[in-house]
Scaffold this active site. Structure first.
Site, PDB file in Angstrom:
ATOM      1  N   GLU A 181       0.834  -1.207   0.000  1.00 19.61           N
ATOM      2  CA  GLU A 181       0.000   0.000   0.000  1.00 19.61           C
ATOM      3  C   GLU A 181       0.867   1.255   0.000  1.00 19.61           C
ATOM      4  O   GLU A 181       1.137   1.833   1.053  1.00 19.61           O
ATOM      5  CB  GLU A 181      -0.926   0.034   1.230  1.00 19.61           C
ATOM      6  CG  GLU A 181      -2.071  -0.947   1.162  1.00 19.61           C
ATOM      7  CD  GLU A 181      -3.082  -0.773   2.301  1.00 19.61           C
ATOM      8  OE1 GLU A 181      -2.858   0.084   3.190  1.00 19.61           O
ATOM      9  OE2 GLU A 181      -4.091  -1.485   2.280  1.00 19.61           O
ATOM     10  N   GLU A 273      -6.317  -7.201  -1.123  1.00 17.65           N
ATOM     11  CA  GLU A 273      -6.696  -7.098   0.284  1.00 17.65           C
ATOM     12  C   GLU A 273      -8.064  -6.461   0.390  1.00 17.65           C
ATOM     13  O   GLU A 273      -8.324  -5.449  -0.252  1.00 17.65           O
ATOM     14  CB  GLU A 273      -5.669  -6.205   1.020  1.00 17.65           C
ATOM     15  CG  GLU A 273      -5.428  -6.577   2.461  1.00 17.65           C
ATOM     16  CD  GLU A 273      -4.380  -5.664   3.108  1.00 17.65           C
ATOM     17  OE1 GLU A 273      -3.176  -5.914   2.910  1.00 17.65           O
ATOM     18  OE2 GLU A 273      -4.774  -4.713   3.792  1.00 17.65           O
TER      19      GLU A 273
HETATM   20  C1  IDC Z   1      -3.160  -4.214  10.249  1.00 18.32           C
HETATM   21  C2  IDC Z   1      -3.266  -5.410  11.163  1.00 18.32           C
HETATM   22  C3  IDC Z   1      -2.882  -5.019  12.573  1.00 18.32           C
HETATM   23  C4  IDC Z   1      -1.523  -4.349  12.565  1.00 18.32           C
HETATM   24  C5  IDC Z   1      -1.529  -3.194  11.594  1.00 18.32           C
HETATM   25  C6  IDC Z   1      -0.193  -2.486  11.573  1.00 18.32           C
HETATM   26  O1  IDC Z   1      -4.584  -5.950  11.114  1.00 18.32           O
HETATM   27  O2  IDC Z   1      -2.859  -6.142  13.420  1.00 18.32           O
HETATM   28  O3  IDC Z   1      -1.224  -3.881  13.859  1.00 18.32           O
HETATM   29  O4  IDC Z   1      -1.874  -3.673  10.311  1.00 18.32           O
HETATM   30  O5  IDC Z   1       0.565  -2.766  10.506  1.00 18.32           O
HETATM   31  C7  IDC Z   1      -4.192  -2.378   5.618  1.00 18.32           C
HETATM   32  C8  IDC Z   1      -2.825  -2.946   5.669  1.00 18.32           C
HETATM   33  C9  IDC Z   1      -2.723  -4.022   6.723  1.00 18.32           C
HETATM   34  C10 IDC Z   1      -3.561  -3.675   7.949  1.00 18.32           C
HETATM   35  C11 IDC Z   1      -5.024  -3.657   7.527  1.00 18.32           C
HETATM   36  C12 IDC Z   1      -5.986  -3.420   8.693  1.00 18.32           C
HETATM   37  O6  IDC Z   1      -2.352  -3.417   4.420  1.00 18.32           O
HETATM   38  O7  IDC Z   1      -1.367  -4.166   7.069  1.00 18.32           O
HETATM   39  O8  IDC Z   1      -3.388  -4.671   8.925  1.00 18.32           O
HETATM   40  N1  IDC Z   1      -5.176  -2.647   6.496  1.00 18.32           N
HETATM   41  O9  IDC Z   1      -5.734  -2.186   9.283  1.00 18.32           O
HETATM   42  N2  IDC Z   1      -4.647  -1.502   4.766  1.00 18.32           N
HETATM   43  C13 IDC Z   1      -5.907  -1.163   5.098  1.00 18.32           C
HETATM   44  C14 IDC Z   1      -6.270  -1.883   6.206  1.00 18.32           C
END
Ligand code: IDC
Length: 352
Positions: A181, A273
């Protein structure tokens, strides 16, 4: 064939270290022995049936040129939740969930790859073999997130993808996802990163499909006030690539949905995702909104991967907390509501 290739590479690596001490055949550390023997695809499995993928116009096609839609799950960050990616959980994913694809999420920061490249690269090798053994596509996710500019990690990404592509180039079920991302960075900077990485991968694996995250957290710039036009006007100069889009249904509404629809008419798009919750991967599920996205993706044959295959406490982690300490992963009893919902949609019989 694959075993043969491994042996040849081992000899080359040995020769290089004897003749040119310190040189490493383009990787920043000694080429390791395979962690596990190369696996073969089971007959009749999604990856065996569809073979080497390629981008055909704005769609993804199988080796026979038929448009297909892949559906599957992403691991959580492997630095935190590798305990949820086991023989038993992957068996459940392949046979009970009937997933086509496993996305292997290698965070770069936050205690991930940069802290121990050897360990996290080996973990990817192992999971690629595990996916192969079960007939799933393996989508290798370079999970850059913070900082959001993928150029921050270009050197590490080149090292990582050189070794991954070199090791797995004979497989037909590997897909490269080179920037999770990008955020707080312009599209042109993302494009410039991609144009450096694609040739590095293609030098090893000429026919592998490469996925590139779009700006604005893989929103085609929508979350930054841009749009898919940023990409349409200035596409990556490479073939056999797709652009990625991410959404979290409770946060990302009409504007995102219509951007995805428009983008997919003009560009090859892969949703690497999504969640049924808000953008934190937590909070209440909005299954009605998520279903609208799924209907769109079905009608336009957009492949998708759900976040995430772990027992983290958040609502978007499909397993109930504590599941990964046990050995049972099949059925709905171990799943949170989001897991029950997405498993059903991965399982549902659909032609490829
Ligand atoms: C989130 C995980 C969480 C972690 C966080 C930090 O669910 O446990 O602490 O990342 O990196 C994304 C990202 C993905 C995120 C997810 C939900 O690619 O890494 O995971 N998310 O927040 N983009 C939008 C949402």
């Amino acid at each position: 064939m694959a075993r043969h290739t491994f042996r040849l590479r081992a000899v080359l690596a040995l020769t290089a270290s004897l003749v040119l001490p310190g040189t490493t055949l383009g990787v920043a550390h000694a080429a390791p022995e395979p962690v596990v023997a190369a696996a073969a695809l089971p007959a009749g499995s999604p990856a065996a049936v569809n073979g080497q993928l390629r981008v055909c116009g704005t769609k993804l096609c199988n080796s026979a040129g038929k448009q297909i839609q892949l559906r599957g799950m992403s691991t959580h960050g492997t630095q935190w939740y590798s305990r949820c990616v086991t023989d038993a959980s992957l068996d459940a994913l392949a046979t009970d969930w009937r997933a086509d694809v496993l996305r292997i999420s290698t965070y770069v920061q936050e205690g991930g790859y940069e802290t121990n490249p050897r360990k996290f690269t080996d973990l990817v090798h192992r999971y690629v073999e595990e996916a192969t053994e079960r007939g799933m596509y393996a989508l290798v996710d370079w999970h850059q997130l913070s900082p959001g500019d993928p150029n921050h990690n270009t050197a590490l990404a080149k090292t990582f993808f050189t070794e991954i592509a070199q090791r797995h180039r004979d497989k037909t079920n590997i897909v490269y996802d080179i920037a999770n991302e990008p955020n707080e960075v312009s599209w042109s900077a993302v494009k410039s990163y991609a144009e450096q990485l694609v040739p590095v991968i293609r030098a090893q694996d000429p026919d592998g499909v490469v996925l590139v995250g779009t700006h604005g957290w893989a929103s085609f710039g929508v979350s930054d006030g841009g749009s898919e036009q940023d990409v349409i006007r200035d596409p990556i100069r490479a073939s056999n690539i797709m652009y990625t889009f991410h959404f979290y249904a409770a946060s990302h509404r009409e504007e995102y949905l219509s951007a995805l629809s428009r983008a997919a008419d003009a560009l090859p798009v892969f949703v690497t995702e999504f969640g049924t919750q808000d953008y934190t991967g937590d909070g209440g599920d909005d299954f009605a909104m998520a279903q609208r996205y799924l209907d769109l993706m079905r009608s336009k044959k957009i492949s998708w991967v759900n976040w995430n295959f772990s027992d983290d406490f958040r609502s978007g982690a499909v397993f109930k907390e504590g599941t990964c300490s046990g050995s049972s992963f099949s059925g709905t009893g171990v799943l949170k509501p989001a897991g029950v919902w997405v498993r059903e949609r991965i399982r549902s019989a659909d032609d490829f």
